[in-house]
Design a protein around this motif. Structure first.
Motif, PDB file in Angstrom:
ATOM      1  N   ASP A  98      16.804  12.043  54.582  1.00 33.99           N
ATOM      2  CA  ASP A  98      18.032  11.794  53.830  1.00 33.99           C
ATOM      3  C   ASP A  98      19.098  12.794  54.274  1.00 33.99           C
ATOM      4  N   THR A 115      15.200  14.788  59.083  1.00 27.68           N
ATOM      5  CA  THR A 115      15.304  14.617  57.646  1.00 27.68           C
ATOM      6  C   THR A 115      15.313  13.130  57.312  1.00 27.68           C
ATOM      7  N   ASP A 167      22.308  12.757  53.920  1.00 25.42           N
ATOM      8  CA  ASP A 167      23.333  13.052  52.911  1.00 25.42           C
ATOM      9  C   ASP A 167      22.841  14.116  51.928  1.00 25.42           C
ATOM     10  N   ALA A 168      21.573  14.028  51.514  1.00 23.57           N
ATOM     11  CA  ALA A 168      21.021  15.029  50.597  1.00 23.57           C
ATOM     12  C   ALA A 168      20.911  16.389  51.285  1.00 23.57           C
ATOM     13  N   THR A 169      20.525  16.403  52.549  1.00 28.26           N
ATOM     14  CA  THR A 169      20.429  17.659  53.290  1.00 28.26           C
ATOM     15  C   THR A 169      21.813  18.273  53.474  1.00 28.26           C
ATOM     16  N   GLN A 181      18.696  12.235  61.098  1.00 26.72           N
ATOM     17  CA  GLN A 181      18.036  11.168  60.356  1.00 26.72           C
ATOM     18  C   GLN A 181      17.972   9.975  61.297  1.00 26.72           C
TER      19      GLN A 181
END
Length: 136
Positions: free
Chosen positions: A84, A82, A86-88, A126
């Motif tokens: 991002d 990923t 944090d977004a995932t 990430q």
């Protein structure tokens, strides 16, 4: 010769929910109107084939009993890169899915682990951007 790619099949209890989740994680759909008990997705060159646990066929009756008796995801880990983390992680939490390892730095990447709706363990990673020192 046709291109060949790695294909991973997961049997899932709620085909539509799993399909929506993996699409939100960045998987692309391969249209497939002919097989209503399957959803074909891709991530890069890898295919993820979701199949309905109760409506898609099994090799034989014994295998069907074994698959349906045990947790379908036990021992399987799917690793998804990923951009991002944090977004995932927020998406995972918003879906109400369990996290088995909170986000942490492991040197080469930041990672976290969670369980999808069927108990399949998913590791998200990430990768770190290359440092300028490594580029020189």
């Amino acid at each position: 010769m046709a291109a060949r790619q790695l294909k991973l099949g997961l049997r899932v209890r709620d085909l539509d929910r799993s399909h929506r989740l993996y699409r939100r994680l960045g998987f692309k759909e391969i249209p497939n109107a002919e097989q209503t008990n399957l959803r074909y997705l891709t991530f890069g060159h890898t295919w993820l084939i979701l199949s309905d646990l109760h409506r898609h066929g099994h090799h034989n009756a014994q295998r069907e009993r074994e698959v349906k008796a045990g947790p379908p995801g036990l021992g399987v880990v799917l690793t998804v890169p990923t951009a991002d983390l944090d977004a995932t992680y927020a998406l995972w939490r918003d879906e109400g899915l369990p996290v088995t390892l909170e986000p942490e730095d492991v040197g080469w990447a930041r990672i976290f682990y969670g369980l999808d709706p069927d108990g399949y363990e998913v590791m998200f990673e990430q990768f770190r951007a290359p440092s300028r020192a490594a580029d020189a």
